[in-house]
Design an enzyme around this catalytic site. Sequence first.
Site, PDB file in Angstrom:
ATOM      1  N   PHE A 188     -31.803   4.772 -25.964  1.00 11.24           N
ATOM      2  CA  PHE A 188     -30.482   4.254 -26.313  1.00 11.24           C
ATOM      3  C   PHE A 188     -30.450   3.775 -27.757  1.00 11.24           C
ATOM      4  O   PHE A 188     -30.036   2.663 -28.052  1.00 11.24           O
ATOM      5  CB  PHE A 188     -30.046   3.141 -25.342  1.00 11.24           C
ATOM      6  CG  PHE A 188     -29.938   3.623 -23.923  1.00 11.24           C
ATOM      7  CD1 PHE A 188     -28.809   4.287 -23.488  1.00 11.24           C
ATOM      8  CD2 PHE A 188     -30.996   3.423 -23.043  1.00 11.24           C
ATOM      9  CE1 PHE A 188     -28.716   4.736 -22.178  1.00 11.24           C
ATOM     10  CE2 PHE A 188     -30.918   3.874 -21.732  1.00 11.24           C
ATOM     11  CZ  PHE A 188     -29.780   4.534 -21.299  1.00 11.24           C
ATOM     12  N   HIS A 189     -30.897   4.648 -28.652  1.00 12.84           N
ATOM     13  CA  HIS A 189     -30.856   4.362 -30.073  1.00 12.84           C
ATOM     14  C   HIS A 189     -30.984   5.668 -30.848  1.00 12.84           C
ATOM     15  O   HIS A 189     -31.259   6.720 -30.273  1.00 12.84           O
ATOM     16  CB  HIS A 189     -31.971   3.387 -30.484  1.00 12.84           C
ATOM     17  CG  HIS A 189     -33.348   3.938 -30.326  1.00 12.84           C
ATOM     18  ND1 HIS A 189     -34.062   3.823 -29.153  1.00 12.84           N
ATOM     19  CD2 HIS A 189     -34.145   4.617 -31.189  1.00 12.84           C
ATOM     20  CE1 HIS A 189     -35.242   4.396 -29.305  1.00 12.84           C
ATOM     21  NE2 HIS A 189     -35.319   4.895 -30.528  1.00 12.84           N
ATOM     22  N   ALA A 190     -30.766   5.573 -32.133  1.00 12.40           N
ATOM     23  CA  ALA A 190     -30.990   6.678 -33.069  1.00 12.40           C
ATOM     24  C   ALA A 190     -31.793   6.104 -34.229  1.00 12.40           C
ATOM     25  O   ALA A 190     -31.983   4.887 -34.336  1.00 12.40           O
ATOM     26  CB  ALA A 190     -29.666   7.250 -33.566  1.00 12.40           C
TER      27      ALA A 190
END
Length: 133
Positions: free
Chosen positions: A49-51
Amino acid sequence: MSLTQIIKFPTHSDERGSLIALEGNDMIPFDIKRVYYIFGTQSGVSRGFHAHVHLKQVAVCVAGKCKMRLDNGREQEEIWLDSPDKGLLIEGLIWREMHEFSPDCVLMVFASESYDESDYIRNYTEFLRQAGL
C-alpha cells in the site's frame, strides 16, 4: 505497456537440487543496495500500500506464493509470484500491494537504494498527484 515486467531467472539443476544465482546489473537490472524479505504473514493480512518515487525493486517468492497488485494510476494488473525462478521488476511511481500470502511465503526483495523514508508515497491520492493524474 504492461505494468508487470517478469524476469525469468536461469536455474541450474542436477541430482543434488537447484540453484539460482542473482547478481546486480545482470539478472537484477540495477546495483543492489538493499535486500529484505517478508515472511510469517498471517492469513488475511495484506501488505505494501505504497509507491516509491525513484526506487527500483525486484520481488521474488523464494518459497510459497503471494499475489502482487500493481497500479500506475491509469491501470492495475495482478500477478502471482509463485516460483523462485520468477522475479517481478517494479520501478518508481507504481503503487504496489501484496495479498493472499500462503502460510509458507517468503518474499525476497532486491532494491536499488538503501532505505529512505522520503522516497515512499504512502497515500494513494498523493501518489496520483505525483504521477501527474
